[in-house]
Design an enzyme around this catalytic site. Structure first.
Site, PDB file in Angstrom:
ATOM      1  CG  ASP A  44      -2.019   0.998   1.172  1.00 38.07           C
ATOM      2  OD1 ASP A  44      -1.714   2.195   1.029  1.00 38.07           O
ATOM      3  OD2 ASP A  44      -3.190   0.606   1.257  1.00 38.07           O
ATOM      4  CB  CYS A 101      -5.169  -3.671   4.816  1.00 34.07           C
ATOM      5  SG  CYS A 101      -4.159  -4.601   3.635  1.00 34.07           S
TER       6      CYS A 101
HETATM    7 CO    CO Z   1      -2.712  -3.154   2.729  1.00 40.01          CO
END
Ligand code: CO
Length: 214
Positions: A44, A101
């Site tokens: 990410d 997430c």
């Molecule tokens: Co993530």
């Protein structure tokens, strides 16, 4: 200006700035690296490992993948892990997940993501192993946060289940394993798990490196 050119320009300015502050900033790290930490984080873009920990080049040995998973058939992760433990002799391995997430969120839907299904399946297993605790939480945000946390804990256990870590624990009494969760909402990291060479692992996962009678 095309967006990517800004990155190259910023790089030039950054390198000049570093040299101004410390003339040996680059030269000191050219011959070798001696990081104390291995970092296993999510890919990410909102969780930049060095930035959120205030670490500099040479301090973190980094592996990132979708949802910070430790998968025992992942040749890439295992190679990074082996190098970090056996050659760099890192003292700490940090699995750092993060709230919100996308990987974790999507894994608990019924959506078909093609190839990604195979990767996210590991998180479905984490959900199944922890479903009682998770389903006892009625607030959906709190339940999602908890799934992120238990996912990190499971990955720390997955690390402890590797022969790479177990051998190092037996021979060199390191590294310590850490499970952290980064909060996008506050910028703060929460510690959710830790395993040391003295930690007990479930017997079925234990390797005997010096079997008697063989
Ligand atoms: Co993530």
């Amino acid at each position: 200006m095309e967006a990517y050119k800004k990155l190259l320009l910023t790089n030039k300015a950054w390198a000049q700035e570093r040299l101004k502050i410390r003339p040996d900033f680059f030269s000191r790290n050219v011959e070798a690296q001696t990081p104390e930490f291995m970092w296993i984080g999510c890919s990410d873009s909102r969780v930049p490992a060095e930035e959120i920990t205030g670490t500099e080049p040479g301090e973190l040995f980094v592996h990132r993948n979708v949802a910070n998973l430790v998968v025992h058939t992942d040749l890439n992760l295992l190679s990074v892990l082996q190098y970090a433990v056996e050659f760099l002799k890192v003292k700490h391995i940090i699995v750092c997940g993060h709230y919100n997430c996308g990987g974790v969120k999507n894994a608990v839907t019924h959506n078909d993501f093609g190839l990604l299904n195979k990767w996210l399946r590991q998180i479905k297993d984490v959900y199944r192993l922890n479903h009682r605790e998770l389903e006892a939480i009625s607030d959906p945000v709190a339940r999602f946060d908890k799934l992120v946390e238990v996912n990190v804990s499971e990955q720390v256990h997955n690390l402890a289940q590797t022969s790479i870590v177990q051998r190092a624990w037996e021979d060199e009494h390191r590294p310590t394993l850490h499970g952290w969760v980064y909060d996008l909402r506050t910028g703060l990291i929460k510690e959710v798990a830790m395993m040391t060479p003295d930690s007990q692992i479930e017997d079925i996962y234990h390797f005997d490196f010096h079997p008697k009678g063989h």
